[in-house]
Design a protein around this motif. Structure first.
Motif, PDB file in Angstrom:
ATOM      1  N   UNK A   1       0.848  -1.198   0.000  1.00  0.00           N
ATOM      2  CA  UNK A   1       0.000   0.000   0.000  1.00  0.00           C
ATOM      3  C   UNK A   1       0.884   1.248   0.000  1.00  0.00           C
ATOM      4  N   UNK A   2       0.594   2.160  -0.939  1.00  0.00           N
ATOM      5  CA  UNK A   2       1.360   3.416  -0.987  1.00  0.00           C
ATOM      6  C   UNK A   2       0.466   4.626  -0.737  1.00  0.00           C
ATOM      7  N   UNK A   3      -0.858   4.378  -0.595  1.00  0.00           N
ATOM      8  CA  UNK A   3      -1.781   5.503  -0.476  1.00  0.00           C
ATOM      9  C   UNK A   3      -3.081   4.968   0.147  1.00  0.00           C
ATOM     10  N   UNK A   4      -3.346   5.332   1.388  1.00  0.00           N
ATOM     11  CA  UNK A   4      -4.500   4.735   2.078  1.00  0.00           C
ATOM     12  C   UNK A   4      -5.856   5.184   1.524  1.00  0.00           C
ATOM     13  N   UNK A   5      -5.868   6.307   0.790  1.00  0.00           N
ATOM     14  CA  UNK A   5      -7.125   6.759   0.173  1.00  0.00           C
ATOM     15  C   UNK A   5      -7.441   5.921  -1.053  1.00  0.00           C
ATOM     16  N   UNK A   6      -6.442   5.771  -1.919  1.00  0.00           N
ATOM     17  CA  UNK A   6      -6.673   5.056  -3.189  1.00  0.00           C
ATOM     18  C   UNK A   6      -6.525   3.553  -3.034  1.00  0.00           C
ATOM     19  N   UNK A   7      -5.916   3.118  -1.949  1.00  0.00           N
ATOM     20  CA  UNK A   7      -5.712   1.691  -1.707  1.00  0.00           C
ATOM     21  C   UNK A   7      -6.221   1.379  -0.297  1.00  0.00           C
ATOM     22  N   UNK A   8      -7.550   1.519  -0.105  1.00  0.00           N
ATOM     23  CA  UNK A   8      -8.068   1.431   1.269  1.00  0.00           C
ATOM     24  C   UNK A   8      -7.964   0.025   1.860  1.00  0.00           C
ATOM     25  N   UNK A   9      -7.911  -0.001   3.171  1.00  0.00           N
ATOM     26  CA  UNK A   9      -7.836  -1.253   3.925  1.00  0.00           C
ATOM     27  C   UNK A   9      -9.246  -1.720   4.297  1.00  0.00           C
ATOM     28  N   UNK A  10     -10.145  -0.762   4.517  1.00  0.00           N
ATOM     29  CA  UNK A  10     -11.474  -1.130   5.031  1.00  0.00           C
ATOM     30  C   UNK A  10     -12.475  -1.500   3.940  1.00  0.00           C
ATOM     31  N   UNK A  11     -12.176  -1.266   2.668  1.00  0.00           N
ATOM     32  CA  UNK A  11     -13.120  -1.623   1.608  1.00  0.00           C
ATOM     33  C   UNK A  11     -12.425  -2.485   0.554  1.00  0.00           C
ATOM     34  N   UNK A  12     -12.667  -3.795   0.651  1.00  0.00           N
ATOM     35  CA  UNK A  12     -11.982  -4.745  -0.245  1.00  0.00           C
ATOM     36  C   UNK A  12     -12.550  -4.723  -1.661  1.00  0.00           C
ATOM     37  N   UNK A  13     -13.559  -3.847  -1.908  1.00  0.00           N
ATOM     38  CA  UNK A  13     -14.103  -3.747  -3.271  1.00  0.00           C
ATOM     39  C   UNK A  13     -13.226  -2.862  -4.153  1.00  0.00           C
ATOM     40  N   UNK A  14     -12.301  -2.124  -3.543  1.00  0.00           N
ATOM     41  CA  UNK A  14     -11.472  -1.207  -4.331  1.00  0.00           C
ATOM     42  C   UNK A  14     -10.219  -1.926  -4.827  1.00  0.00           C
ATOM     43  N   UNK A  15     -10.057  -1.925  -6.154  1.00  0.00           N
ATOM     44  CA  UNK A  15      -8.871  -2.529  -6.754  1.00  0.00           C
ATOM     45  C   UNK A  15      -7.681  -1.599  -6.525  1.00  0.00           C
ATOM     46  N   UNK A  16      -6.630  -2.120  -5.935  1.00  0.00           N
ATOM     47  CA  UNK A  16      -5.441  -1.283  -5.720  1.00  0.00           C
ATOM     48  C   UNK A  16      -4.739  -1.106  -7.075  1.00  0.00           C
ATOM     49  N   UNK A  17      -4.606   0.142  -7.548  1.00  0.00           N
ATOM     50  CA  UNK A  17      -4.048   0.346  -8.892  1.00  0.00           C
ATOM     51  C   UNK A  17      -2.590  -0.108  -8.977  1.00  0.00           C
ATOM     52  N   UNK A  18      -2.299  -0.857 -10.038  1.00  0.00           N
ATOM     53  CA  UNK A  18      -0.929  -1.371 -10.206  1.00  0.00           C
ATOM     54  C   UNK A  18       0.056  -0.263 -10.539  1.00  0.00           C
ATOM     55  N   UNK A  19      -0.448   0.846 -11.122  1.00  0.00           N
ATOM     56  CA  UNK A  19       0.506   1.927 -11.426  1.00  0.00           C
ATOM     57  C   UNK A  19       0.918   2.667 -10.153  1.00  0.00           C
ATOM     58  N   UNK A  20       0.149   2.538  -9.090  1.00  0.00           N
ATOM     59  CA  UNK A  20       0.569   3.138  -7.816  1.00  0.00           C
ATOM     60  C   UNK A  20       1.509   2.207  -7.065  1.00  0.00           C
ATOM     61  N   UNK A  21       1.329   0.906  -7.297  1.00  0.00           N
ATOM     62  CA  UNK A  21       2.184  -0.063  -6.610  1.00  0.00           C
ATOM     63  C   UNK A  21       2.114  -1.402  -7.353  1.00  0.00           C
ATOM     64  N   UNK A  22       3.235  -1.857  -7.893  1.00  0.00           N
ATOM     65  CA  UNK A  22       3.213  -3.116  -8.655  1.00  0.00           C
ATOM     66  C   UNK A  22       3.191  -4.336  -7.726  1.00  0.00           C
ATOM     67  N   UNK A  23       2.844  -5.487  -8.298  1.00  0.00           N
ATOM     68  CA  UNK A  23       2.931  -6.747  -7.551  1.00  0.00           C
ATOM     69  C   UNK A  23       4.402  -7.168  -7.550  1.00  0.00           C
ATOM     70  N   UNK A  24       5.009  -7.251  -6.378  1.00  0.00           N
ATOM     71  CA  UNK A  24       6.437  -7.564  -6.301  1.00  0.00           C
ATOM     72  C   UNK A  24       6.631  -9.017  -5.860  1.00  0.00           C
ATOM     73  N   UNK A  25       7.470  -9.776  -6.592  1.00  0.00           N
ATOM     74  CA  UNK A  25       7.682 -11.189  -6.236  1.00  0.00           C
ATOM     75  C   UNK A  25       8.282 -11.323  -4.833  1.00  0.00           C
ATOM     76  N   UNK A  26       7.737 -12.253  -4.032  1.00  0.00           N
ATOM     77  CA  UNK A  26       8.280 -12.476  -2.695  1.00  0.00           C
ATOM     78  C   UNK A  26       8.685 -13.936  -2.464  1.00  0.00           C
ATOM     79  N   UNK A  27       8.140 -14.868  -3.258  1.00  0.00           N
ATOM     80  CA  UNK A  27       8.496 -16.282  -3.054  1.00  0.00           C
ATOM     81  C   UNK A  27       7.984 -17.099  -4.237  1.00  0.00           C
ATOM     82  N   UNK A  28       8.479 -18.333  -4.338  1.00  0.00           N
ATOM     83  CA  UNK A  28       8.014 -19.234  -5.396  1.00  0.00           C
ATOM     84  C   UNK A  28       7.355 -20.451  -4.761  1.00  0.00           C
TER      85      UNK A  28
END
Ligand code: HEM
Length: 358
Positions: A259-286
């Motif tokens: 999360x880089x922005x709590x307004x655009x990437x809210x924690x309390x509403x799972x209906x909001x798609x977190x925009x990939x241009x604000x934060x990409x999916x980063x590999x953490x494990x295989x």
């Protein structure tokens, strides 16, 4: 880069006034539909994701990560044993001809750290990035709608997939945007091993906040992404999984979207798609899964009736966040307790991967 990520603190969660009442209502409705399913099958099934399509043993390989991603389970290079359950979302066992979102539940065995509940790590992912009913209030509305249509689950599932427009209108009438969940339901005939599975809601990621997903990595499962599986029969999804793992393995990449922005990437509403241009999916494990028998009788009984997967089975550094996650604490506990009791099965956590039958 690390300084742009929102730091985790308990106040990223905001408790609603109504949560206790809504949780009690949701549990009551789910318990009642669950009891009806028991009476039909004379066997207790999960309140959600009742139908399994495969059980897989594998490994979660955590490499040396960039510093900001070295959090919790991913703090240092390690290899963990995992058991995975693939499923369809409804809380009853329907034919695969009925569209349904798919689920991937991952249990990581042998994780050290302070437990949220006294158990191992659970990651529950589905093949849709957001939950249209992303707050506890909207989820209560959904559950009410499902209950009204409980006598006709096949109709409801088809309607939700957009085959009939009536329920979509009913959903709108309830004030719920027919978003990604309903659209996702329409993608039912894609090969389930080619899908990307999402946590939909946020979790604590050590010092930060993230949504987690698992995406196809090895060429053989990447080739299945979006692949129409053709004519579907009652148990096609299970057959596809069994057929694949009879000869081949698979790799998936586990990723964190911080999360880089709590307004655009809210924690309390799972209906909001977190925009990939604000934060990409980063590999953490295989996730590495070797060839195996994915649905032997012993494995099915163990996986469906003995095992339970729960997002709150985990360590404090990965605490689930938001109202939709909070309601899951009691919902998973109730569902698991009921089915273990009715099926007279022990409620045990596998101490090692050897506990999972071949
Ligand atoms: C954030 C979005 C959610 C995701 C990604 C998700 C995913 C899943 C998955 C993959 C399973 C299957 C677990 C298995 O294979 O054993 C599952 C089970 C279940 N889910 Fe969810 N779920 C979500 C939200 C919810 C909510 C809001 C509720 C209810 C309030 C709920 C209630 C349940 C229950 C009762 C089970 C069965 C538990 C058991 O008997 O062991 N889920 N979920």
């Amino acid at each position: 880069m690390a300084q742009t990520y929102i730091g985790y603190s308990p106040d990223v969660e905001v408790l609603g006034e109504d949560e206790e009442r809504l949780t009690a209502e949701i549990l009551e409705i789910m318990a009642s539909t669950n009891r009806k399913a028991f009476e039909r099958h004379r066997h207790a099934v999960r309140d959600a994701h009742a139908k399994s399509h495969g059980f897989l043993k594998g490994e979660l390989v955590v490499p040396e990560l960039p510093e900001h991603l070295r959090q919790g389970l991913f703090a240092r290079p390690a290899t963990y044993s995992v058991v995975i359950r693939l499923s369809s979302a409804p809380g009853d066992i329907h034919s695969d001809t009925i569209p349904a979102p798919r689920g991937m539940a991952i249990k990581v065995i042998g994780v050290e750290g302070e437990r949220l509940l006294p158990d191992d790590q659970g990651r529950l992912l589905v093949n849709i990035p957001t939950l249209s009913f992303g707050t506890i209030g909207k989820y209560r509305q959904l559950i009410g709608l499902l209950e009204k249509n409980a006598q006709n689950p096949a109709f409801l599932q088809r309607a939700m997939a957009g085959v009939a427009r009536g329920v979509e209108h009913a959903v709108e009438a309830l004030g719920i945007e027919p978003g990604a969940t309903l659209k996702g339901l329409a993608r039912d005939n894609a090969h389930l091993l080619g899908e990307t599975y999402h946590s939909m809601a946020a979790i604590r990621f050590g010092d930060y906040i993230a949504k987690i997903s698992a995406a196809p990595l090895s060429d053989n499962v990447r080739a299945l992404t979006g692949k129409d599986v053709g004519a579907v029969e009652d148990a096609t999804m299970r057959d596809l999984v069994v057929e694949h793992f009879r000869e081949q393995g698979a790799e998936y990449q586990l990723r964190a979207q911080l999360c880089t922005d709590l307004e655009k990437m809210p924690v309390e509403d799972a209906a909001v798609l977190w925009p990939e241009d604000l934060s990409p999916h980063q590999p953490i494990a295989t996730l590495r899964i070797p060839p195996q028998d994915a649905y032997s009788p012993a494995r099915r009984v163990y996986g469906d009736d003995v095992l339970s997967f729960n997002p709150w089975h985990g360590i404090r550094e990965h605490q689930p966040l938001g109202s939709i996650m909070r309601v899951r604490i009691a919902a998973y506990e109730r569902s698991a307790r009921y089915r273990h009791e009715m099926n007279a099965q022990p409620r045990v956590e596998p101490a090692s991967i050897d506990a999972i039958p071949d």
